[in-house]
Design a protein around this motif. Sequence first.
Motif, PDB file in Angstrom:
ATOM      1  N   ALA A  18       0.829  -1.213   0.000  1.00 32.83           N
ATOM      2  CA  ALA A  18       0.000   0.000   0.000  1.00 32.83           C
ATOM      3  C   ALA A  18       0.856   1.254   0.000  1.00 32.83           C
ATOM      4  O   ALA A  18       0.503   2.265  -0.624  1.00 32.83           O
ATOM      5  N   GLY A  41      -2.595   5.048  -1.881  1.00 28.80           N
ATOM      6  CA  GLY A  41      -1.860   4.921  -0.629  1.00 28.80           C
ATOM      7  C   GLY A  41      -1.808   6.177   0.212  1.00 28.80           C
ATOM      8  O   GLY A  41      -1.176   6.198   1.270  1.00 28.80           O
ATOM      9  N   GLY A 210       1.360   3.777  -4.240  1.00 28.88           N
ATOM     10  CA  GLY A 210       2.116   3.707  -3.004  1.00 28.88           C
ATOM     11  C   GLY A 210       3.450   4.402  -3.022  1.00 28.88           C
ATOM     12  O   GLY A 210       4.156   4.436  -2.009  1.00 28.88           O
TER      13      GLY A 210
END
Length: 403
Positions: A18, A41, A210
């Motif tokens: 993430a 994210g 992310g």
Amino acid sequence: MARVTLDNVTKRYEDVVAVDEMNLDIEDGEFVCLVGPSGCGKSTTMETIAGLTKPTEGTVHIGDRDVTTLPPKDRGVSMVFQNIALFPHMDVYENISFGLRLRKYDKDEIDRRVEQASDVVQLEGMLDREPNELSGGQQQRVAIARAIVREPDVFLMDEPLANLDAKLRVHMRTELQRLHKQLDTTIIYVTHDQAEAMTMSDRIAVINAGELQQIDPPLTCYNEPANLFVAGFIGSPSMNFVEGDLTASGLETEHFDLAFDPGDIEPVDDGVTMGVRPEDIYLERNAGSVESGSELIEARTDVLEPMGDEIFVYLTLDGASSEMMTSDEASAASNQLLMSVDPDTDIAEDESVSVVLDRSKIHLFEAASGEAITHGIADLSARHLAGGDAGAAAEAESGGQHE
């Protein structure tokens, strides 16, 4: 106030990453927006700062403390969420003071903080009202006041305006900027709305999959995007992209060529992507103010979208139809350009036009990696000359004349 530092923070959920090696350094009193598409994210990053999520790797510092393993209540942060979550059976005073009462503050201190917070968010005279008697904007102010009374080191705001209507969102953006100036505290704000990020923040942290793509002031992200993702995400409508090849004489694309001296730009084997924003494309008849216009590009107008303060004009470069593309799809299509013109421009659909690009606003990116090569091709030759002999460059520019 407090400085917030994320050092190589990674968060994994089994085989899903993430947040991937996030490094952020947010200064005392800074307003930073974490912006990106859904699922990128940004909320996980904020939850890691808040202590709601423990990072798989890396550390989080607030001020001079390592708070990586501390619970949220000990981090000196306050959060405002998208879901306002007021207690319906409590009046405004009770909602704002709830956290202080849980922590057993004395009555005089609670009254002082509630009065101060209600003044900041302009809730005077409303402390005895129930939440259902308030407008959406007033309810959001109560949630913000509830965060203010804790006098935190850092405010964390996770899309707090997402549930408000468009007009109220604009108003609350102004209120949050005013609040930041008045409190002079650190604010980290999560949003997918680039307009919020551009108008409110000191710096924008653009996140995708992310990974941190760029963290810079809003206009730097807009005018000097670090890569193709930032260039396409920041700005509405999106930047136009055209694939091409860099040669010794300039840029060659399928539908047009741009002549310039690449100077000291390294050759790119996999080709380049040219980017230009809709407002940097001009009809030939309106291009008088462009200091460094490109060669004429022949096109045909397809669809016009009057927006009030401007008109979006979809251009086709080979006579093909845009087939009901969205503005972002059209700006990314190889035979499409999206242009913005003044609302009083005399232009019609299915009209042959000649356009020029502002060479100083043309961006080049590596097609394979997406990394930016240069922003503006108008002065590449001058920079190349100056790199070899700055004095010669100045003399050449002045025609060799000295007073």
